[in-house]
Design an enzyme around this catalytic site. Structure first.
Site, PDB file in Angstrom:
ATOM      1  CG  ASP A 162      10.042   7.904  -4.549  1.00  0.00           C
ATOM      2  OD1 ASP A 162      10.850   8.068  -3.614  1.00  0.00           O
ATOM      3  OD2 ASP A 162       8.924   7.382  -4.414  1.00  0.00           O
TER       4      ASP A 162
ATOM      5  CG  ASP B  50      -1.977   1.052   1.176  1.00  0.00           C
ATOM      6  OD1 ASP B  50      -2.330   1.439   0.039  1.00  0.00           O
ATOM      7  OD2 ASP B  50      -2.439   1.490   2.238  1.00  0.00           O
ATOM      8  N   GLY B  51       0.628   2.169  -0.927  1.00  0.00           N
ATOM      9  CA  GLY B  51       1.448   3.358  -1.047  1.00  0.00           C
ATOM     10  C   GLY B  51       0.645   4.622  -0.878  1.00  0.00           C
ATOM     11  CB  THR B  52       1.710   8.165  -1.209  1.00  0.00           C
ATOM     12  OG1 THR B  52       2.822   7.914  -0.374  1.00  0.00           O
ATOM     13  CG2 THR B  52       1.128   9.519  -0.875  1.00  0.00           C
TER      14      THR B  52
ATOM     15  N   GLY C  84      -1.708   4.691  -4.146  1.00  0.00           N
ATOM     16  CA  GLY C  84      -2.474   3.511  -4.527  1.00  0.00           C
ATOM     17  C   GLY C  84      -1.986   2.278  -3.800  1.00  0.00           C
TER      18      GLY C  84
END
EC number: 2.7.11.1
Length: 629
Positions: free
Chosen positions: A125, A12-14, A16
């Site tokens: 990133d 789980d990311g920022t 999505g």
């Protein structure tokens, strides 16, 4: 989305979450990225940086975007499935990576990054979590959600990338940065793959700058003037630190790896190499042929040979002076070593062809080709004749001559010539040994045991042995000097069986009799056995062959020994009798001690038997012959 089934959530990311799915048609595993915000039009979807960048980037080290699906205002990205990311790979390791695996990982990262930069994007990133792996063998760059086009105009967001991998200009809130921030992140990742620990694990942005200063040292204002402008704008005061040696921080990295890492982690972004330049560092230059520069490695060997010139050769001396020829042949190696080595392509061929080049020059033929034929393997007959005549004079240099002949790749027919070069003296020695072994004269055999030399020649074989002994003394060998030292320091204990040889000096190391045969004295050992057999035939008493032990009884205590240890009348030297008395009649070599009594007790030696009174009128040998050191 009805063509795919979801199995589980991977992360789980920022922006999505990522799900593991499977294609119903092909059964292939896929990664489904579901965006958190809703998209109400396709135009809005296509304006996403991730979509725009990934549509243009198709590379083996960049994760492949298979499909974009908008369904019920939700946007889904279908990616190829990768087993894990680099962070998980590092976290699960219980030992360090080998440098070959690290080189492979870094090469793939830089290949993908160079492709991204070439097509006008930079990632912004890069971190181990965004590098997807299938083990250490395959690495791909993923998560282009923060990717920007290089040609897009600043200002950029000042908060990009994870803090530990953030470049100094980003930490100092610069809004004018570009692709060098990805290069800095690659340097941080490279150090982490080597040590399995982050290099700059700062708790905050300022703490990260402090940690960078502790490793790299405080930058000077002349080294990075833009950095001092950024720091003064933030009212940031630089900590005063001295640089640490990266080799001490990363001891398992090679010097080439340290060189690359030091350049990737430059304070000034203008001094950092680009990704494509980093790929050309010596750290990645492996596998090219030794002795050839990387520029010449792609050219054919004929061009390299024309560039470097013909292989060097040594011209032999005129045939009138045979000894000079031999010296020239021997000293060809040092002369060639002093010349500059221009090429090393197949060096063993060049070594093997030196004698062939000599024969080519002598016969007036042109230079041999670069890969010489091996049919002409014989040395010139004149050189062989010169070596044959002077084999005795060249004796000290026999090792060099042997090495030269072994390099000339001689055939089976040519080994007969070696006897003329270097083996004359050794063959003479073998002849003398055979004659001594076959001789029936006990005097010669007893002399060979003690290395005695009579004043006048006795018998038929004495002249040969005298000649051989003079040959041995002319040529200083380890064998003769060791035996002389051994006999000079020997002592005699009454009653010791002569089968054990002469007793060594108690202060020295004991040399067993078996080692004489291994040092080339097998002929002498046979003489010892014959003398012992004659001694045992005279005395009927049995003698112990184990030397002095606790229960040992000296042979002079036995009544049957008779006159073995008494003084006897010397027999003439010319006609030795087969009895033992004639063996005792041989006078020792002048200047060399004969049998002596044992000196006073020495530590480390087995104690002597108790002193007894003289038996049958024997002479007290210890008082007659005082001990001699």
């Amino acid at each position: 989305m009805n063509r795919y089934t979801t199995i589980k959530q991977l992360g789980d990311g920022t922006y999505g979450s990522v799900l593991l799915g499977r294609s119903i048609e092909s059964g292939e595993l896929i990664a489904i990225k579901k965006m958190k915000r809703k998209f109400y039009s396709w135009e809005e979807c296509m304006n996403l940086r991730e979509v725009k960048s990934l549509k243009k980037l198709n590379h083996a080290n960049i994760v492949k975007l298979k499909e974009v699906i908008r369904e019920n205002d939700h946007l889904y990205f279908i990616f190829e499935y990768m087993k894990e990311n680099l962070y998980q790979l590092i976290k699960e390791r219980n030992k360090l990576f080998p440098e070959s695996a690290i080189r492979n990982i870094m090469y793939q990262i830089l290949q993908g990054l160079a492709f991204i930069h070439k097509h006008g994007f930079f990632h912004r990133d890069l971190k181990p979590e965004n590098l997807l792996c299938m083990g250490p063998e395959l690495v791909k760059i993923a998560d282009f959600g923060l990717a920007r086009e290089i040609r897009s105009r600043p200002p950029y967001t000042d908060y990009v990338s994870t803090r530990w991998y953030r470049a100094p200009e980003v930490l100092l809130r610069s809004t004018n940065y570009s692709s060098p921030i990805d290069v800095w992140a690659v340097g941080c990742i490279m150090a982490e793959v080597y040590t399995l620990r982050p290099l700059f694990p700062g708790a905050s942005e300022i703490d990260t700058i402090f940690k960078i200063c502790q490793v790299l040292g405080t930058p000077k204002k002349t080294d990075w003037p833009e950095g001092y402008q950024l720091s003064s704008a933030m009212n940031f005061i630089w900590p005063q630190c001295i640089p640490n040696n990266l080799k001490t921080l990363i001891p398992n990295a090679s010097s080439e790896a340290i060189q690359l890492l030091r350049d990737l982690l430059q304070w000034d972004p203008k001094k950092r190499p680009t990704a494509s330049q980093a790929l050309r560092y010596p750290y990645f230059q492996i596998g090219h042929p030794l002795g050839i520069s990387t520029q010449d490695s792609g050219k054919p060997q004929k061009d390299v040979q024309d560039k470097t010139g013909p292989p060097p050769y040594v011209k032999p001396a005129p045939p009138a002076q045979a000894p000079t020829k031999a010296h020239t042949l021997i000293s060809s190696r040092p002369n060639q070593a002093s010349q500059p080595h221009q090429h090393f392509v197949y060096p063993y061929k060049g070594e093997a062809s030196r004698t062939e080049q000599l024969s080519h020059v002598q016969e007036g033929q042109p230079n041999p080709p670069f890969f010489p034929s091996l049919h002409n393997k014989n040395l010139p007959p004149k050189i062989l004749a010169g070596l044959e005549q002077k084999s005795g004079d060249m004796k000290p240099k026999s090792r060099r001559r042997w090495g030269l002949i072994s390099r000339s790749t001689k055939g089976s027919d040519d080994w007969a010539d070696l006897a003329d070069l270097d083996f004359s003296s050794s063959l003479t020695r073998i002849d003398v040994k055979n004659k001594k072994r076959q001789s029936d004269d006990p005097l010669c055999r007893f002399e060979s045991v003690l290395d005695l030399k009579p004043s006048e020649p006795v018998g038929t074989g004495t002249s040969v042995s005298t000649q051989a002994s003079s040959q041995r003394r002319d040529t200083p060998t380890l064998q003769s000097t060791a035996k002389q030292h051994y006999l000079k320091h020997s002592r005699y204990l009454p009653g010791i069986n002569i089968r054990n040889g002469v007793l060594p000096n108690p202060g020295k190391d004991f040399l067993p009799s078996s080692s004489w045969s291994s040092s080339g004295l097998s002929g002498k050992s046979s003489g010892t056995v014959s003398v012992v057999s004659k001694i045992t035939s005279v005395g009927s008493g049995s003698t112990s062959s184990t030397g002095l032990t606790g229960s040992y009884i000296p042979s002079f205590l036995k009544k049957e020994v008779g006159s073995v240890m008494q003084r006897v009348q010397l027999a003439p030297l010319a006609a030795p009798s087969p009895g033992y008395s004639s063996l005792k009649a041989v006078r020792p070599h002048p200047g060399r001690p004969f049998f002596h009594t044992q000196p006073r007790s020495t530590p480390g030696l087995i104690p002597r038997p108790p002193a007894v009174q003289p038996v049958h009128g024997r002479i007290d040998w210890s008082s007659k012959y005082p001990s001699r050191r």
